[in-house]
Design an enzyme around this catalytic site. Sequence first.
Site, PDB file in Angstrom:
ATOM      1  N   HIS A  47       0.821  -1.072   0.038  1.00 56.93           N
ATOM      2  CA  HIS A  47      -0.054   0.150   0.007  1.00 56.93           C
ATOM      3  C   HIS A  47       0.763   1.495   0.104  1.00 56.93           C
ATOM      4  O   HIS A  47       1.735   1.495   0.974  1.00 56.93           O
ATOM      5  CB  HIS A  47      -0.673   0.035   1.298  1.00 56.93           C
ATOM      6  N   ARG A  70      -0.736  -0.511  -4.314  1.00 56.23           N
ATOM      7  CA  ARG A  70      -1.920  -0.032  -4.305  1.00 56.23           C
ATOM      8  C   ARG A  70      -1.718   1.365  -3.793  1.00 56.23           C
ATOM      9  O   ARG A  70      -1.300   1.980  -2.927  1.00 56.23           O
ATOM     10  CB  ARG A  70      -2.856  -0.642  -3.210  1.00 56.23           C
ATOM     11  N   GLU A 126     -13.697  -8.830  -0.919  1.00 54.64           N
ATOM     12  CA  GLU A 126     -13.075  -9.003   0.600  1.00 54.64           C
ATOM     13  C   GLU A 126     -13.987  -9.185   1.649  1.00 54.64           C
ATOM     14  O   GLU A 126     -13.640  -9.623   2.707  1.00 54.64           O
ATOM     15  CB  GLU A 126     -11.865  -7.753   0.906  1.00 54.64           C
ATOM     16  N   HIS A 180      -7.191 -11.355   0.059  1.00 52.21           N
ATOM     17  CA  HIS A 180      -7.242 -10.038   0.810  1.00 52.21           C
ATOM     18  C   HIS A 180      -6.099 -10.453   2.065  1.00 52.21           C
ATOM     19  O   HIS A 180      -6.014 -11.480   2.940  1.00 52.21           O
ATOM     20  CB  HIS A 180      -8.543 -10.230   1.608  1.00 52.21           C
ATOM     21  N   TRP A 196     -18.632   2.501   3.622  1.00 61.27           N
ATOM     22  CA  TRP A 196     -17.026   2.384   4.001  1.00 61.27           C
ATOM     23  C   TRP A 196     -16.224   1.443   3.111  1.00 61.27           C
ATOM     24  O   TRP A 196     -16.565   0.321   3.154  1.00 61.27           O
ATOM     25  CB  TRP A 196     -16.951   2.062   5.466  1.00 61.27           C
ATOM     26  N   ARG A 233     -11.339 -11.819  -4.500  1.00 66.28           N
ATOM     27  CA  ARG A 233     -10.577 -10.840  -3.203  1.00 66.28           C
ATOM     28  C   ARG A 233     -10.718 -11.715  -1.779  1.00 66.28           C
ATOM     29  O   ARG A 233     -10.409 -11.133  -0.821  1.00 66.28           O
ATOM     30  CB  ARG A 233     -10.917  -9.601  -3.172  1.00 66.28           C
ATOM     31  N   GLU A 288     -10.525  -1.918  -7.507  1.00 67.10           N
ATOM     32  CA  GLU A 288     -10.919  -2.858  -6.434  1.00 67.10           C
ATOM     33  C   GLU A 288     -12.180  -2.336  -5.887  1.00 67.10           C
ATOM     34  O   GLU A 288     -12.337  -1.141  -5.636  1.00 67.10           O
ATOM     35  CB  GLU A 288      -9.968  -2.831  -5.428  1.00 67.10           C
ATOM     36  N   TYR A 291     -10.408   7.371   3.167  1.00 63.51           N
ATOM     37  CA  TYR A 291     -10.125   5.927   3.296  1.00 63.51           C
ATOM     38  C   TYR A 291      -8.582   5.781   2.809  1.00 63.51           C
ATOM     39  O   TYR A 291      -8.260   6.205   1.601  1.00 63.51           O
ATOM     40  CB  TYR A 291     -11.309   5.125   2.389  1.00 63.51           C
ATOM     41  N   ASP A 295      -8.203   1.038  -4.731  1.00 61.99           N
ATOM     42  CA  ASP A 295      -9.348   0.671  -3.849  1.00 61.99           C
ATOM     43  C   ASP A 295     -10.285   1.388  -3.832  1.00 61.99           C
ATOM     44  O   ASP A 295     -10.161   2.667  -3.260  1.00 61.99           O
ATOM     45  CB  ASP A 295      -8.915  -0.049  -2.752  1.00 61.99           C
ATOM     46  N   ASP A 308      -5.234  -6.755   9.414  1.00 65.48           N
ATOM     47  CA  ASP A 308      -6.059  -7.297  10.308  1.00 65.48           C
ATOM     48  C   ASP A 308      -6.575  -8.833   9.972  1.00 65.48           C
ATOM     49  O   ASP A 308      -7.408  -9.435  10.485  1.00 65.48           O
ATOM     50  CB  ASP A 308      -7.537  -6.575  10.383  1.00 65.48           C
ATOM     51  N   HIS A 341     -13.267   0.929  -2.344  1.00 66.86           N
ATOM     52  CA  HIS A 341     -13.940   0.692  -1.098  1.00 66.86           C
ATOM     53  C   HIS A 341     -15.546   0.856  -1.097  1.00 66.86           C
ATOM     54  O   HIS A 341     -16.183   1.421  -0.254  1.00 66.86           O
ATOM     55  CB  HIS A 341     -13.435   1.555   0.126  1.00 66.86           C
ATOM     56  N   GLU A 389      -2.050  -9.614  -1.434  1.00 70.32           N
ATOM     57  CA  GLU A 389      -1.779  -8.478  -0.729  1.00 70.32           C
ATOM     58  C   GLU A 389      -1.171  -8.844   0.399  1.00 70.32           C
ATOM     59  O   GLU A 389      -1.315  -9.637   1.269  1.00 70.32           O
ATOM     60  CB  GLU A 389      -3.390  -7.906  -0.356  1.00 70.32           C
TER      61      GLU A 389
HETATM   62  C1  CS2 Z   1      -8.900  -3.146   2.435  1.00 73.24           C
HETATM   63  C2  CS2 Z   1      -8.691  -3.575   3.848  1.00 73.24           C
HETATM   64  O1  CS2 Z   1      -6.932  -4.321   2.192  1.00 73.24           O
HETATM   65  C3  CS2 Z   1      -7.891  -3.852   1.434  1.00 73.24           C
HETATM   66  O2  CS2 Z   1      -8.122  -4.009   0.394  1.00 73.24           O
HETATM   67  O3  CS2 Z   1      -9.879  -2.960   1.798  1.00 73.24           O
HETATM   68  O4  CS2 Z   1      -7.875  -2.488   4.509  1.00 73.24           O
HETATM   69  C4  CS2 Z   1     -10.308  -3.290   4.856  1.00 73.24           C
HETATM   70  O5  CS2 Z   1     -10.574  -1.837   4.721  1.00 73.24           O
HETATM   71  C5  CS2 Z   1      -9.862  -3.720   6.113  1.00 73.24           C
HETATM   72  O6  CS2 Z   1      -9.517  -4.984   5.926  1.00 73.24           O
HETATM   73  C6  CS2 Z   1     -11.305  -4.015   6.816  1.00 73.24           C
HETATM   74  O7  CS2 Z   1     -10.984  -4.627   8.004  1.00 73.24           O
HETATM   75 MG    MG Z   2     -10.023  -3.504  -0.286  1.00 73.14          MG
END
Ligand code: CS2
Ligand code: MG
Length: 398
Positions: free
Chosen positions: A122, A147, A258, A308, A398, A279, A232, A159, A206, A312, A208, A335
């Site tokens: 990222h 990204r 995702e 994905h 979001w 994803r 994305e 975001y 992305d 997290d 989102h 990713e």
């Molecule tokens: C995102 C994530 O990695 C991605 O592409 O969209 O950062 C996403 O926002 C988080 O995993 C949400 O928990």
């Molecule tokens: Mg994403």
Amino acid sequence: MKIVDATVVVTSPGRNFVTLKIETDDGVSGLGDATLNGRELAVASYLRDHVVPLLIGTDPHRIEDTWQSLYRGAYWRRGPVTMAAIAAVDVALWDIKAKVASLPLYQLLGGASRERVRTYGHASGGSLPELFDAVRARIEQGYPAIRVQTGVPGLRRVYGVSGSPAVDPGLPAVEDWDTAAYLRHLPRVFEAVRAEFGPDLPLLHDAHHRLTPQQAARLGKELEPYDLFWLEDCTPAENQEGLRLVRRHTTTPLAIGEVFNTVFDYQTLVTEQLIDFVRSAVTHFGGVTPLKKLFDLAAPYQIRSAIHGPEDISPVGMAAAIHLDMAIHNFGIQEYAGYTDRTDEVFRRAFTFVDGHLHPGDTPGIGVELDEQAAAAHPYERSYLPVNRLLDGTVHDW
Ligand code: CS2
Ligand code: MG
């Protein structure tokens, strides 16, 4: 062989992770990731209160049967909490099976289809100079694809752009959104990034889930000159039919999924070839077993994997992903956000990240061990994903 115990460990070495550990009468144990960002304790309870009692005394080698009985037997199907819990069981059982076989998991999934797993990282910046610095830093780290996320003039917190603070710690941060401003700004950003870094660097973006199909179609078209690797989550694709309109109007490759957790979320997208990359994370899709089936369904449609892999997903979920990436033929990209030293102290991992590529290592199983003492030193901390509002205060996707 029988399962004799299963425990759920919630730890927060900088962010929350939920891990299931399944133990057998042979002394072999396995780990699975059950982390659902912002709703972690719901999955911990689902596992502890409802799933663990069903596992005790069963044969850990019966992975497919256990999966089907947790999925069909609950009567209440699908959803991120259920599927993250099932994923943790599935991965822990694959870990056990591979340890018993004395093989790294990818060998049981068909063996290596490649030498190493290509990743993307990222880069984000509020302004163009900040963004260029972030892209340069990723290039220096060896990332072969990047990204790009950017601030939007007139919006305070957006975001994917670092430094979006939560006003009250422990409560959601609020981010701003204005689709018109974003749509005006983003093509100029990619024009500038291409001018600075040249035509060869694979670039991703992305959106989102923030656009309508019409807006996404326009954006995809306007980004075509900058040759994106993918756009994305351009729309909230629960409405899979919406992607028909996007697809009709742009050749920019599309990646989605995702937040999806079963094959049914992809049915139209895959069988009508409306996307290019799937994803889903192992952790949110019910584990290695169903994700491998999804990739096999996607293969004849020339749709590739893009698991994905944000911060997290725990190292346990990431390790499972890397084994799958090694084995499947229709691998696209992985990713990889990386982990902090504190996380690496809690989760001892065999997988490596070298020159922007991952390798799962050749330790039997998935190759991750949990240091339970280190985990206990970092108790759960309540945390939320941000909430996104339009400038008039309306909640937006979001
Ligand atoms: C995102 C994530 O990695 C991605 O592409 O969209 O950062 C996403 O926002 C988080 O995993 C949400 O928990
Ligand atoms: Mg994403």
